[in-house]
Design a protein around this motif. Sequence first.
Motif, PDB file in Angstrom:
ATOM      1  N   VAL A  26      -9.405   1.423 -12.514  1.00  0.00           N
ATOM      2  CA  VAL A  26      -8.790   0.219 -11.973  1.00  0.00           C
ATOM      3  C   VAL A  26      -7.374   0.576 -11.520  1.00  0.00           C
ATOM      4  N   LEU A  27      -7.058   0.191 -10.289  1.00  0.00           N
ATOM      5  CA  LEU A  27      -5.741   0.440  -9.719  1.00  0.00           C
ATOM      6  C   LEU A  27      -5.113  -0.875  -9.290  1.00  0.00           C
ATOM      7  N   GLU A  28      -3.819  -1.044  -9.546  1.00  0.00           N
ATOM      8  CA  GLU A  28      -3.109  -2.187  -8.997  1.00  0.00           C
ATOM      9  C   GLU A  28      -2.778  -1.856  -7.548  1.00  0.00           C
ATOM     10  N   THR A  29      -2.964  -2.806  -6.646  1.00  0.00           N
ATOM     11  CA  THR A  29      -2.810  -2.525  -5.226  1.00  0.00           C
ATOM     12  C   THR A  29      -1.874  -3.509  -4.547  1.00  0.00           C
ATOM     13  N   GLY A  30      -1.513  -3.184  -3.343  1.00  0.00           N
ATOM     14  CA  GLY A  30      -0.730  -4.057  -2.489  1.00  0.00           C
ATOM     15  C   GLY A  30      -1.000  -3.658  -1.061  1.00  0.00           C
ATOM     16  N   GLY A  31      -0.521  -4.448  -0.124  1.00  0.00           N
ATOM     17  CA  GLY A  31      -0.719  -4.096   1.271  1.00  0.00           C
ATOM     18  C   GLY A  31      -0.508  -5.278   2.177  1.00  0.00           C
ATOM     19  N   LYS A  32      -1.016  -5.155   3.382  1.00  0.00           N
ATOM     20  CA  LYS A  32      -0.871  -6.205   4.375  1.00  0.00           C
ATOM     21  C   LYS A  32      -2.217  -6.457   5.021  1.00  0.00           C
ATOM     22  N   GLY A  33      -2.533  -7.710   5.237  1.00  0.00           N
ATOM     23  CA  GLY A  33      -3.783  -8.070   5.884  1.00  0.00           C
ATOM     24  C   GLY A  33      -3.716  -9.478   6.416  1.00  0.00           C
ATOM     25  N   SER A  34      -4.863 -10.095   6.609  1.00  0.00           N
ATOM     26  CA  SER A  34      -4.923 -11.440   7.174  1.00  0.00           C
ATOM     27  C   SER A  34      -4.253 -12.485   6.289  1.00  0.00           C
ATOM     28  N   ARG A  35      -4.045 -12.151   5.034  1.00  0.00           N
ATOM     29  CA  ARG A  35      -3.385 -13.078   4.105  1.00  0.00           C
ATOM     30  C   ARG A  35      -1.939 -12.683   3.853  1.00  0.00           C
ATOM     31  N   ASN A  36      -1.331 -11.985   4.809  1.00  0.00           N
ATOM     32  CA  ASN A  36       0.064 -11.556   4.769  1.00  0.00           C
ATOM     33  C   ASN A  36       0.257 -10.339   3.874  1.00  0.00           C
ATOM     34  N   VAL A  37       1.500 -10.116   3.417  1.00  0.00           N
ATOM     35  CA  VAL A  37       1.849  -8.929   2.640  1.00  0.00           C
ATOM     36  C   VAL A  37       1.773  -9.264   1.161  1.00  0.00           C
ATOM     37  N   ARG A  38       1.202  -8.336   0.398  1.00  0.00           N
ATOM     38  CA  ARG A  38       1.137  -8.488  -1.053  1.00  0.00           C
ATOM     39  C   ARG A  38       1.642  -7.197  -1.667  1.00  0.00           C
ATOM     40  N   SER A  39       2.736  -7.250  -2.379  1.00  0.00           N
ATOM     41  CA  SER A  39       3.313  -6.065  -3.004  1.00  0.00           C
ATOM     42  C   SER A  39       2.782  -5.924  -4.414  1.00  0.00           C
ATOM     43  N   SER A  40       2.559  -4.686  -4.820  1.00  0.00           N
ATOM     44  CA  SER A  40       2.035  -4.459  -6.163  1.00  0.00           C
ATOM     45  C   SER A  40       3.133  -4.404  -7.215  1.00  0.00           C
ATOM     46  N   GLY A  41       4.381  -4.173  -6.832  1.00  0.00           N
ATOM     47  CA  GLY A  41       5.446  -4.078  -7.824  1.00  0.00           C
ATOM     48  C   GLY A  41       5.242  -2.872  -8.718  1.00  0.00           C
ATOM     49  N   GLN A  42       5.618  -2.994  -9.969  1.00  0.00           N
ATOM     50  CA  GLN A  42       5.445  -1.903 -10.924  1.00  0.00           C
ATOM     51  C   GLN A  42       3.970  -1.748 -11.263  1.00  0.00           C
ATOM     52  N   PRO A  43       3.474  -0.500 -11.286  1.00  0.00           N
ATOM     53  CA  PRO A  43       2.055  -0.302 -11.596  1.00  0.00           C
ATOM     54  C   PRO A  43       1.743  -0.534 -13.070  1.00  0.00           C
ATOM     55  N   SER A  44       1.096  -1.637 -13.348  1.00  0.00           N
ATOM     56  CA  SER A  44       0.616  -1.916 -14.702  1.00  0.00           C
ATOM     57  C   SER A  44      -0.543  -2.890 -14.578  1.00  0.00           C
ATOM     58  N   VAL A  45      -1.736  -2.420 -14.838  1.00  0.00           N
ATOM     59  CA  VAL A  45      -2.916  -3.255 -14.707  1.00  0.00           C
ATOM     60  C   VAL A  45      -3.100  -4.024 -16.011  1.00  0.00           C
ATOM     61  N   SER A  46      -3.085  -5.326 -15.907  1.00  0.00           N
ATOM     62  CA  SER A  46      -3.251  -6.169 -17.087  1.00  0.00           C
ATOM     63  C   SER A  46      -3.879  -7.477 -16.657  1.00  0.00           C
ATOM     64  N   ASP A  47      -3.756  -8.493 -17.471  1.00  0.00           N
ATOM     65  CA  ASP A  47      -4.327  -9.793 -17.142  1.00  0.00           C
ATOM     66  C   ASP A  47      -3.352 -10.632 -16.317  1.00  0.00           C
ATOM     67  N   THR A  48      -2.649 -10.021 -15.389  1.00  0.00           N
ATOM     68  CA  THR A  48      -1.718 -10.742 -14.534  1.00  0.00           C
ATOM     69  C   THR A  48      -2.416 -11.120 -13.242  1.00  0.00           C
ATOM     70  N   GLU A  49      -1.691 -11.715 -12.327  1.00  0.00           N
ATOM     71  CA  GLU A  49      -2.271 -12.133 -11.063  1.00  0.00           C
ATOM     72  C   GLU A  49      -2.027 -11.108  -9.961  1.00  0.00           C
ATOM     73  N   SER A  50      -2.118  -9.847 -10.265  1.00  0.00           N
ATOM     74  CA  SER A  50      -1.928  -8.805  -9.262  1.00  0.00           C
ATOM     75  C   SER A  50      -3.252  -8.498  -8.571  1.00  0.00           C
ATOM     76  N   ASN A  51      -3.148  -7.888  -7.392  1.00  0.00           N
ATOM     77  CA  ASN A  51      -4.345  -7.408  -6.702  1.00  0.00           C
ATOM     78  C   ASN A  51      -4.800  -6.129  -7.387  1.00  0.00           C
ATOM     79  N   ILE A  52      -6.106  -5.984  -7.569  1.00  0.00           N
ATOM     80  CA  ILE A  52      -6.629  -4.778  -8.193  1.00  0.00           C
ATOM     81  C   ILE A  52      -7.753  -4.198  -7.356  1.00  0.00           C
ATOM     82  N   LYS A  53      -8.005  -2.920  -7.596  1.00  0.00           N
ATOM     83  CA  LYS A  53      -9.094  -2.207  -6.935  1.00  0.00           C
ATOM     84  C   LYS A  53      -9.879  -1.472  -8.019  1.00  0.00           C
ATOM     85  N   PHE A  54     -11.187  -1.676  -8.016  1.00  0.00           N
ATOM     86  CA  PHE A  54     -12.069  -0.924  -8.903  1.00  0.00           C
ATOM     87  C   PHE A  54     -12.668   0.229  -8.116  1.00  0.00           C
TER      88      PHE A  54
END
Length: 96
Positions: A20-48
């Motif tokens: 599992v990786l925390e991710t960020g980027g830009k797409g049709s829903r605008n820009v989403r930054s991942s901030g500090q890499p820490s995968v947890s039960d937060t509302e960050s974007n993730i990639k399996f």
Amino acid sequence: MLLKKIAQIIDEAGATGYTVLETGGKGSRNVRSSGQPSVSDTESNIKFEVLTESRDMAEKIADRVAVEFFNDYAGIAYICDAEVLYAHTFCGPDGC
């Protein structure tokens, strides 16, 4: 929020593991930054990332995730052939 639910789908399909990786980027829903890499039960974007023993298993996982979550959440599922280099850490003493 979905990390545990998707992990359960992967486990139930019989996959032996995932990354599992925390991710960020830009797409049709605008820009989403991942901030500090820490995968947890937060509302960050993730990639399996899941390496499966068969295409059938990969499709089973992708189909279930799509049916359960893609109507309400943004998501991408892709399936491709992969070759694991230095696979000795994943194989038994008799090789892969």
